[in-house]
Write a protein that holds these residues in place. Sequence first.
Motif: not given
Length: 477
Positions: A410-414
């Motif tokens: 799901x990706x990461x960060x903002x």
Amino acid sequence: KQNKNLPPSPPKLPFIGHLHQLGPLPHQSLWQLSKKYGPVMLLRLGYLPTVIISSAEAAKVVLKTHDLSSCSRPPLHGPRRLTYNFRDLAFAPYGEYWREIRKICVLELFSVRRVQSYWSVREEEITRLINSISHHASSSSPVDLTEKLFALTAGMIFRIAFGTSFQGSDFNHTRFNEVVQAVEATMGSFCAAEYFPYVGWIVDRLSGLQERREKVFRDMDTFFQSVIDDHLSPGRTKQQHDDIIDVLLKIVKEQEGFGAAHLTEENIKAVLLNIFLGGVDTAALTMVWAMAELAKRPSLMKKAQDEVRNCVGNKGKVTDGDTDQLHYLKMIIKETFRLHPPAPLLLARESISHFEVNGYDIYPKTMIQVNAWAIGRDPESWKDPEEFIPERFMDSPIDVKGQHFELLPFGSGRRVCPAIYMGTTTVELGLANLLYSFDWKLPNGMKEEDIDMEESAGLSLTISKRTPLKLVPEKHF
Ligand code: HEM
């Protein structure tokens, strides 16, 4: 800049740079290149400088340490028209507008409370799926799980967004599916203007891409407008729960909770596009890959079935609350995300300011692609990375929410996917019901090793299984 230390690059060709290196499955070609040039690599795609990240350690530096410097999106020509000039969430550049629309989506559309309020939609659509598979079970004929699972997620998202089911609506769902597929194909098409400024548009005009994109845009716009008009018509019967269009129309009407930008119906249509592109394929693909991996390994399939059947007993179906206890199923889903992340390169980012990764300089306006598919296979992070072993997650703290950089579906960060809860709930409930209600056999004459696990080629944002998954169901409950 005299002292610049750019990441390593393979040799490039004049004009096209490294475009020829991409191949039909770009995440796989990039993985091979990273074995030679390292986890931080610089490519020139035409004129576009692109950094490819292929290790958990480097992904952490980009997505965590320098998240703010790297959290914009490149202004790509493919999505520009289809998102009403980036008035959506997924492709909008970082800034005030993106922050506000993201806040609304997180609070109003994808919150745990909102997702839970759609429990009846999920359960009804799953019942529809189980009933349709039961027909195949009674005749012992193979069922195309790829087709059924796409119909399931499309049906769920359609109802959650539009408040009405395909079956009960005046909207022609075949037409709707055609529009969504055409949008995906157009987004994934090779677009010369992306890589060759000034001249690329000529190629796109000659190849017919511009005209196709315009037609797809008009079809999509007409469809979304008709659904919005239907919601605004005074005679419309109010549903039990607000659907996504109700929520967005209320925000547009009141203009509340939204900062400086003014929201219009175009923003609603652009966000709807994100919901369809983000919500239908991803969950369906994950379930298809998980069932294919289990069909190859009957002992793991049996273990998962025992768990869900022991937990649910004779209730007849698995419901939302049951999945919390399905620990083995959750391990299977993580292992599926590791080997088959639906978006293998996440969504492209663009750097806003200068930063360093592993001592290499990354300058503003560089496109950044994190190869989650390669990271899931990195022997530095995973023992026997090519093997499907759900048990590796037993007693492991690793989850998929973007805090563990070796597993980033799901990706990461903002920019992390705002709908993780919605996505995982759909996958868990769908798989649990398939495993609970049926035993699954291979079609006549087929052996486990005959199941095709190859990926389909293409430039699309998601990767699917090359051939549909067909299995024979036997009714258990
Ligand atoms: C298994 C299910 C899903 C997977 C694996 C998935 C994966 C992803 C990934 C990899 C990204 C990019 C993250 C990044 O750039 O770091 C993303 C972003 C996004 N996803 Fe999902 N997704 C799923 C379900 C959904 C659903 C159900 C929706 C909506 C209904 C959705 C809507 C979005 C949106 C709007 C963004 C853009 C966020 C932003 O740029 O701020 N996704 N997703």
